[in-house]
Design a protein around this motif. Structure first.
Motif, PDB file in Angstrom:
ATOM      1  N   ILE A 249       1.012  -0.803   0.013  1.00  0.00           N
ATOM      2  CA  ILE A 249      -0.416  -0.105   0.170  1.00  0.00           C
ATOM      3  C   ILE A 249       0.577   1.153   0.281  1.00  0.00           C
ATOM      4  CG2 ILE A 249      -1.175   1.800   1.237  1.00  0.00           C
ATOM      5  CD1 ILE A 249      -2.353  -1.347   2.437  1.00  0.00           C
ATOM      6  N   THR A 250       0.516   2.182  -0.966  1.00  0.00           N
ATOM      7  CA  THR A 250       1.167   3.253  -1.051  1.00  0.00           C
ATOM      8  C   THR A 250       0.377   4.540  -0.214  1.00  0.00           C
ATOM      9  OG1 THR A 250       2.634   2.802  -2.354  1.00  0.00           O
ATOM     10  CG2 THR A 250       2.430   5.216  -1.723  1.00  0.00           C
ATOM     11  N   THR A 251       0.753   5.407   1.174  1.00  0.00           N
ATOM     12  CA  THR A 251      -0.095   6.445   1.941  1.00  0.00           C
ATOM     13  C   THR A 251      -0.122   7.675   0.541  1.00  0.00           C
ATOM     14  OG1 THR A 251       1.279   6.964   3.022  1.00  0.00           O
ATOM     15  CG2 THR A 251      -0.426   5.461   4.104  1.00  0.00           C
ATOM     16  N   GLU A 252      -1.479   8.111   0.222  1.00  0.00           N
ATOM     17  CA  GLU A 252      -0.521   8.655  -1.128  1.00  0.00           C
ATOM     18  C   GLU A 252      -1.536  10.405  -1.173  1.00  0.00           C
ATOM     19  OE1 GLU A 252       0.028   9.580  -6.036  1.00  0.00           O
ATOM     20  OE2 GLU A 252      -1.479   8.647  -5.588  1.00  0.00           O
ATOM     21  N   PHE A 253      -1.351  11.570   0.213  1.00  0.00           N
ATOM     22  CA  PHE A 253      -1.738  12.337   0.286  1.00  0.00           C
ATOM     23  C   PHE A 253      -0.842  12.845  -0.729  1.00  0.00           C
ATOM     24  CE2 PHE A 253      -5.841  10.348   2.337  1.00  0.00           C
ATOM     25  CZ  PHE A 253      -6.986  12.228   2.694  1.00  0.00           C
ATOM     26  N   GLY A 254      -1.581  14.405  -1.717  1.00  0.00           N
ATOM     27  CA  GLY A 254      -0.710  15.101  -2.476  1.00  0.00           C
ATOM     28  C   GLY A 254       0.070  16.148  -1.921  1.00  0.00           C
ATOM     29  N   PRO A 255       0.961  17.144  -2.124  1.00  0.00           N
ATOM     30  CA  PRO A 255       1.094  18.913  -1.988  1.00  0.00           C
ATOM     31  C   PRO A 255       0.366  19.761  -2.397  1.00  0.00           C
ATOM     32  CG  PRO A 255       2.462  17.571  -3.518  1.00  0.00           C
ATOM     33  CD  PRO A 255       1.849  16.669  -3.023  1.00  0.00           C
ATOM     34  N   ALA A 256       0.126  20.352  -1.514  1.00  0.00           N
ATOM     35  CA  ALA A 256      -0.795  22.093  -2.316  1.00  0.00           C
ATOM     36  C   ALA A 256       0.128  21.357  -3.926  1.00  0.00           C
ATOM     37  CB  ALA A 256       0.261  22.977  -1.571  1.00  0.00           C
ATOM     38  N   ASP A 257      -0.593  21.735  -5.102  1.00  0.00           N
ATOM     39  CA  ASP A 257      -1.952  22.020  -5.009  1.00  0.00           C
ATOM     40  C   ASP A 257      -2.578  20.979  -5.178  1.00  0.00           C
ATOM     41  OD1 ASP A 257      -1.526  24.862  -4.720  1.00  0.00           O
ATOM     42  OD2 ASP A 257      -0.843  24.783  -6.954  1.00  0.00           O
ATOM     43  N   TYR A 258      -2.282  20.229  -4.887  1.00  0.00           N
ATOM     44  CA  TYR A 258      -3.216  18.746  -5.263  1.00  0.00           C
ATOM     45  C   TYR A 258      -3.913  18.813  -3.288  1.00  0.00           C
ATOM     46  CZ  TYR A 258      -4.656  14.526  -7.161  1.00  0.00           C
ATOM     47  OH  TYR A 258      -5.113  13.566  -7.949  1.00  0.00           O
ATOM     48  N   MET A 259      -3.310  19.504  -2.407  1.00  0.00           N
ATOM     49  CA  MET A 259      -3.547  19.263  -1.664  1.00  0.00           C
ATOM     50  C   MET A 259      -4.081  20.808  -1.358  1.00  0.00           C
ATOM     51  SD  MET A 259      -4.300  18.734   2.325  1.00  0.00           S
ATOM     52  CE  MET A 259      -2.493  17.745   2.346  1.00  0.00           C
ATOM     53  N   PRO A 260      -6.264  20.962  -1.065  1.00  0.00           N
ATOM     54  CA  PRO A 260      -6.920  22.213  -0.984  1.00  0.00           C
ATOM     55  C   PRO A 260      -5.523  23.464  -0.582  1.00  0.00           C
ATOM     56  CG  PRO A 260      -7.695  20.308  -0.689  1.00  0.00           C
ATOM     57  CD  PRO A 260      -6.821  19.791  -0.769  1.00  0.00           C
ATOM     58  N   THR A 261      -5.395  24.121  -1.176  1.00  0.00           N
ATOM     59  CA  THR A 261      -4.802  25.715  -0.711  1.00  0.00           C
ATOM     60  C   THR A 261      -5.759  26.830   0.022  1.00  0.00           C
ATOM     61  OG1 THR A 261      -4.245  26.721  -2.903  1.00  0.00           O
ATOM     62  CG2 THR A 261      -2.992  25.225  -1.625  1.00  0.00           C
ATOM     63  N   LEU A 262      -5.489  27.324   0.978  1.00  0.00           N
ATOM     64  CA  LEU A 262      -6.428  28.947   1.390  1.00  0.00           C
ATOM     65  C   LEU A 262      -5.556  30.271  -0.588  1.00  0.00           C
ATOM     66  CD1 LEU A 262      -4.915  29.875   4.907  1.00  0.00           C
ATOM     67  CD2 LEU A 262      -7.400  28.256   3.671  1.00  0.00           C
ATOM     68  N   PRO A 263      -7.128  30.801  -0.139  1.00  0.00           N
ATOM     69  CA  PRO A 263      -7.106  31.587  -1.473  1.00  0.00           C
ATOM     70  C   PRO A 263      -5.299  33.147  -1.173  1.00  0.00           C
ATOM     71  CG  PRO A 263      -8.460  32.313  -0.409  1.00  0.00           C
ATOM     72  CD  PRO A 263      -8.039  31.254   0.185  1.00  0.00           C
ATOM     73  N   TYR A 264      -4.746  32.662  -1.979  1.00  0.00           N
ATOM     74  CA  TYR A 264      -3.654  34.432  -2.147  1.00  0.00           C
ATOM     75  C   TYR A 264      -2.093  33.860  -1.327  1.00  0.00           C
ATOM     76  CZ  TYR A 264      -7.654  37.322  -2.836  1.00  0.00           C
ATOM     77  OH  TYR A 264      -9.127  37.621  -3.555  1.00  0.00           O
ATOM     78  N   SER A 265      -2.503  33.220  -0.270  1.00  0.00           N
ATOM     79  CA  SER A 265      -1.129  33.057   0.482  1.00  0.00           C
ATOM     80  C   SER A 265      -0.843  31.667  -0.568  1.00  0.00           C
ATOM     81  CB  SER A 265      -1.728  32.848   2.204  1.00  0.00           C
ATOM     82  OG  SER A 265      -2.377  31.643   2.076  1.00  0.00           O
ATOM     83  N   GLN A 266      -1.797  30.609  -0.292  1.00  0.00           N
ATOM     84  CA  GLN A 266      -1.639  29.156  -1.507  1.00  0.00           C
ATOM     85  C   GLN A 266      -1.018  28.531   0.356  1.00  0.00           C
ATOM     86  OE1 GLN A 266       0.391  30.487  -5.238  1.00  0.00           O
ATOM     87  NE2 GLN A 266      -1.087  29.292  -5.724  1.00  0.00           N
ATOM     88  N   LEU A 267      -1.353  29.378   0.713  1.00  0.00           N
ATOM     89  CA  LEU A 267      -0.804  27.386   1.761  1.00  0.00           C
ATOM     90  C   LEU A 267      -1.510  26.467   1.789  1.00  0.00           C
ATOM     91  CD1 LEU A 267      -0.262  30.483   5.023  1.00  0.00           C
ATOM     92  CD2 LEU A 267       1.226  28.917   3.678  1.00  0.00           C
ATOM     93  N   PRO A 268      -1.070  24.939   2.309  1.00  0.00           N
ATOM     94  CA  PRO A 268      -2.503  24.039   2.026  1.00  0.00           C
ATOM     95  C   PRO A 268      -2.545  23.984   3.068  1.00  0.00           C
ATOM     96  CG  PRO A 268       0.281  23.555   2.864  1.00  0.00           C
ATOM     97  CD  PRO A 268       0.383  25.179   1.784  1.00  0.00           C
ATOM     98  N   VAL A 269      -3.930  23.343   3.154  1.00  0.00           N
ATOM     99  CA  VAL A 269      -4.955  24.098   4.440  1.00  0.00           C
ATOM    100  C   VAL A 269      -4.758  22.712   5.389  1.00  0.00           C
ATOM    101  CG1 VAL A 269      -6.758  24.883   3.426  1.00  0.00           C
ATOM    102  CG2 VAL A 269      -6.920  22.169   3.374  1.00  0.00           C
ATOM    103  N   ALA A 270      -3.882  21.071   5.528  1.00  0.00           N
ATOM    104  CA  ALA A 270      -3.545  20.301   5.686  1.00  0.00           C
ATOM    105  C   ALA A 270      -2.449  20.208   5.505  1.00  0.00           C
ATOM    106  CB  ALA A 270      -4.520  19.352   5.672  1.00  0.00           C
TER     107      ALA A 270
END
Length: 290
Positions: A249-270
């Motif tokens: 099994i590969t755990t495959e949560f991805g980074p920003a921008d696949y991970m949702p981000t906040l507008p303007y700052s583009q910081l990942p929400v998790a």
């Protein structure tokens, strides 16, 4: 009296004794921003068995990767893919050539982003057939990921390839199909059965009807999506455990921008790393594995 080993094995089988069933977890290299050595050290400390990665192109990075894997005693699963920016003929040539390089590393498996949703059935089949031939010759398992943009971008079309190619083995990333079909596939269990039977590896990421990755799998609003994925994955794992003692099994949560981000700052929400660790712990708990 000395009992022959064959009789011991037969007697053990008769009593229902079997080798312990295991899960091997691989951490995705996707989004890595630290050295291979630091990444492998962190991955090993978190309890993973290996990493899944695209082989770096330059020899220096390849050597650093090889040293890190050895130092931290980690297995490797590689990715290979169809180049969609060149012609079918050239892409197939590149695809086959890259397998030869990857196999020289003796990976546990190779997971493929195979084909193109704009290729014909026969063109996509040529990639699968080539991979199957190489898998047979090398004895390295080669799987084809259910993935948007590839031959396997949806459930009905993937079933056509399964029907035509008995040797086709899948990596099930069901999160892609959740968004493609705009549902958690609640009423498609009969169609999923064939897919489950052909799935030999899992990408553990949670998708939903409007996207391939929830913002945080621990958030209560995603409870239904998480449970749906877990139920499907459990069927896959138990099916493969019927004939194999180890499932990867590969755990495959991805980074920003696949991970949702906040507008303007583009910081990942998790936190991507935290999400992947959570998926590993959730699956271990499901099967009472330490």
């Amino acid at each position: 009296m000395k009992i022959p080993l064959t009789l011991v094995i037969l007697f053990s089988s008769f009593l229902g004794f079997s080798q312990e069933k295991k899960l091997q977890f691989f951490q995705t290299d996707w989004g890595r921003q630290i050295s291979y050595d630091a990444f492998c050290e962190k991955t090993k400390a978190a309890g993973y068995d290996g990493i899944e990665i695209w082989l770096p192109k330059d020899p220096k990075s390849q050597n650093e990767l090889k040293l890190a894997l050895k130092k931290h005693d980690l297995k490797v699963g590689f990715l290979n893919g169809t180049n969609r920016t060149v012609s079918f003929e050239e892409s197939l040539k590149q695809y086959i050539a890259h397998f030869k390089i990857l196999i020289s590393w003796n990976p546990i498996y190779i997971n493929c982003h195979t084909g193109y949703d704009f290729f014909s059935f026969e063109e996509n089949k040529a990639f699968i057939d080539a991979a199957n031939k190489i898998a047979k010759e090398s004895n390295v398992p080669i799987y084809h990921e259910t993935h948007r943009g590839r031959f396997s971008f949806n459930l009905p079309d993937t079933k056509k390839y399964i029907a035509a190619i008995p040797e086709l083995k899948l990596t099930l990333d069901i999160s892609h199909w959740m968004v493609v079909h705009e549902s958690l596939l609640q009423n498609q269990d009969s169609h999923l059965e064939e897919i489950i039977n052909r799935s030999h590896h899992i990408h553990a990421r949670i998708g939903h009807a409007e996207g391939p990755q929830v913002n945080d799998p621990e958030a209560p609003e995603w409870k239904e999506a998480v449970e749906r994925h877990m139920n499907i994955w459990e069927k896959v794992i138990r099916k493969q455990w019927e004939t194999n003692d180890i499932f990867t099994i590969t755990t495959e949560f991805g980074p920003a921008d696949y991970m949702p981000t906040l507008p303007y700052s583009q910081l990942p929400v998790a936190d991507q790393w935290k999400a992947n660790i959570y998926m590993m712990k959730l699956l271990k708990g499901r099967f009472n594995i330490d």
